[in-house]
Design a protein around this motif. Structure first.
Motif, PDB file in Angstrom:
ATOM      1  N   GLY A  58       0.815  -1.209   0.000  1.00  0.00           N
ATOM      2  CA  GLY A  58       0.000   0.000   0.000  1.00  0.00           C
ATOM      3  C   GLY A  58       0.849   1.259   0.000  1.00  0.00           C
ATOM      4  N   GLU A  59       1.887   1.276   0.829  1.00  0.00           N
ATOM      5  CA  GLU A  59       2.780   2.434   0.879  1.00  0.00           C
ATOM      6  C   GLU A  59       3.480   2.648  -0.459  1.00  0.00           C
ATOM      7  N   TYR A  60       3.806   1.545  -1.131  1.00  0.00           N
ATOM      8  CA  TYR A  60       4.537   1.660  -2.394  1.00  0.00           C
ATOM      9  C   TYR A  60       3.669   2.287  -3.479  1.00  0.00           C
ATOM     10  N   ILE A  61       2.413   1.841  -3.629  1.00  0.00           N
ATOM     11  CA  ILE A  61       1.587   2.406  -4.702  1.00  0.00           C
ATOM     12  C   ILE A  61       1.212   3.860  -4.405  1.00  0.00           C
ATOM     13  N   ILE A  62       1.091   4.214  -3.123  1.00  0.00           N
ATOM     14  CA  ILE A  62       0.851   5.619  -2.786  1.00  0.00           C
ATOM     15  C   ILE A  62       2.067   6.466  -3.161  1.00  0.00           C
ATOM     16  N   SER A  63       3.253   5.950  -2.872  1.00  0.00           N
ATOM     17  CA  SER A  63       4.471   6.690  -3.235  1.00  0.00           C
ATOM     18  C   SER A  63       4.610   6.810  -4.750  1.00  0.00           C
ATOM     19  N   GLN A  64       4.203   5.761  -5.467  1.00  0.00           N
ATOM     20  CA  GLN A  64       4.223   5.812  -6.925  1.00  0.00           C
ATOM     21  C   GLN A  64       3.267   6.884  -7.445  1.00  0.00           C
ATOM     22  N   TYR A  65       2.105   6.963  -6.822  1.00  0.00           N
ATOM     23  CA  TYR A  65       1.132   7.989  -7.224  1.00  0.00           C
ATOM     24  C   TYR A  65       1.705   9.385  -7.001  1.00  0.00           C
ATOM     25  N   LYS A  66       2.317   9.598  -5.840  1.00  0.00           N
ATOM     26  CA  LYS A  66       2.865  10.912  -5.510  1.00  0.00           C
ATOM     27  C   LYS A  66       4.028  11.287  -6.431  1.00  0.00           C
ATOM     28  N   LYS A  67       4.744  10.281  -6.919  1.00  0.00           N
ATOM     29  CA  LYS A  67       5.851  10.527  -7.854  1.00  0.00           C
ATOM     30  C   LYS A  67       5.373  10.820  -9.269  1.00  0.00           C
ATOM     31  N   GLY A  68       4.086  10.598  -9.515  1.00  0.00           N
ATOM     32  CA  GLY A  68       3.553  10.846 -10.849  1.00  0.00           C
ATOM     33  C   GLY A  68       3.612   9.656 -11.776  1.00  0.00           C
ATOM     34  N   ALA A  69       3.778   8.441 -11.213  1.00  0.00           N
ATOM     35  CA  ALA A  69       3.917   7.248 -12.042  1.00  0.00           C
ATOM     36  C   ALA A  69       2.654   6.939 -12.849  1.00  0.00           C
ATOM     37  N   TYR A  70       1.513   7.483 -12.412  1.00  0.00           N
ATOM     38  CA  TYR A  70       0.247   7.182 -13.087  1.00  0.00           C
ATOM     39  C   TYR A  70      -0.305   8.385 -13.863  1.00  0.00           C
TER      40      TYR A  70
END
Length: 350
Positions: A58-70
């Motif tokens: 969960g922490e990883y996909i949130i961090s990915q979202y914040k990085k702009g990965a999506y």
């Protein structure tokens, strides 16, 4: 579901969308992405088989979202696939998905009683009719030359109605000298212990157990002391597998192999050893994830290795040939020997 239990044609999906339920139009925007990511992270943290892994995921996909990965993803299926890929980066469980499906969202909503009762009844009736058209996965039951029974099983489901198809298949095969169960391309579904028990003696025997995140779901598995009709505990048994054999289908192959009750012929299976749950993330976006694990040797991610490894396309011929050879070794009927030898000649040419 993602386990392979249900398959709906494009035409049937159109009928469901426009004639049965009114669906909200999907608004795929930044707010939608944020909610899907946060809701998925929450589900993984609270429900995933491993609490620690679920938290990290969960922490990883949130961090990915914040990085702009999506940010560059402009289509819902592309977005779901990327989320799945990122989650599997943490834990490569083949039962783990985020996916968009109106059809499966209806099924999950019905299962969790999130739809009006009338709609749940209509949906269940529709699925029952679909299962009937597929004969509940029992696609072919026949007697091959040499008195070798053959059962092609395309998926697993459990109900009183589906069990009638199972019982009828077992009755048809009950006088076979050998039986081949074809699980190639079987994506799983709901495991049915009744099928396994037709090939075991009636004595109560411990089979194994599973542990779950929700400990109230922990379970032990034992053989059944009674089955409808004739048991076949000594008939020669062969199970065909390939790289698309998955989940509950692997469970049957695993149990029969572990008990040294069947010879597995074909390819190493896909490797889905964990029971799953499917929950609504947002709208018609869902996530499927493991909730339990076997306490026995687990085939998760590694699959079931066959006893006799051959290409999927050659598995039936290979198993059939071995079955006929073993029957030939045991028979005392001279005329039957001649018939079996002719069958073997044909199979050798193939």
């Amino acid at each position: 579901m993602k386990t392979g239990k249900k398959i709906i044609s494009f035409i049937m999906l159109i009928v469901l969308v426009f004639q049965v339920y009114a669906q909200e139009e999907l608004v795929f925007n930044e707010e939608f992405k944020r909610e899907v990511v946060n809701n998925t992270a929450s589900i993984m943290r609270d429900k995933y088989l491993s609490a620690e892994t679920g938290k990290i995921m969960g922490e990883y996909i949130i961090s990915q979202y914040k990085k702009g990965a999506y940010d560059s993803l402009n289509e819902v299926n592309e977005f779901c696939n990327k989320l799945t890929s990122d989650m599997r980066f943490i834990d490569n469980d083949k039962h783990l998905f985020v996916f968009y499906s109106q059809e499966e969202a209806w099924e999950v909503k019905a299962y969790h009683h999130l739809l009006p009762e009338k709609e749940i009844q209509e949906l269940n009736k529709m699925y029952l009719e679909m299962d009937k058209r597929e004969n509940f996965g029992y696609k072919k039951v026949e007697l091959l030359e040499g008195n070798v029974g053959y059962l092609k099983l395309s998926y697993f489901t459990i109900s009183d109605t589906s069990n009638q198809a199972l019982i009828g298949s077992m009755q048809f095969l009950s006088n076979s000298d050998a039986i081949i169960i074809d699980l190639r391309d079987n994506g799983g579904g709901e495991g049915n212990d009744l099928l396994l028990n037709y090939f075991l003696p009636p004595q109560l025997k411990y089979l194994g157990s599973m542990s779950c995140r929700d400990t109230s779901m922990n379970q032990e598995f034992w053989t059944l002391t009674d089955v409808p009709g004739k048991r076949m505990p000594e008939v020669d048994l062969y199970v065909l597998t390939n790289k698309r054999t998955f989940s509950a289908a692997e469970g049957l192959a695993f149990s029969l192999q572990k008990l040294e009750r069947a010879i597995i012929v074909g390819e190493t299976t896909k490797g889905g050893g964990h029971p799953v749950d499917i929950l609504i993330v947002k709208g018609d976006v869902l996530t499927q994830f493991p909730i339990c694990k076997s306490n026995e040797p687990n085939w998760e991610s590694v699959g079931i290795k066959p006893d006799i490894e051959v290409a999927s396309s050659e598995a039936l011929t290979a198993a059939y040939k071995i079955a006929v050879e073993k029957i030939l070794e045991k028979t005392l009927d001279a005329q039957h020997k001649v018939e079996l030898e002719k069958i073997l000649e044909k199979l050798k040419k193939e």
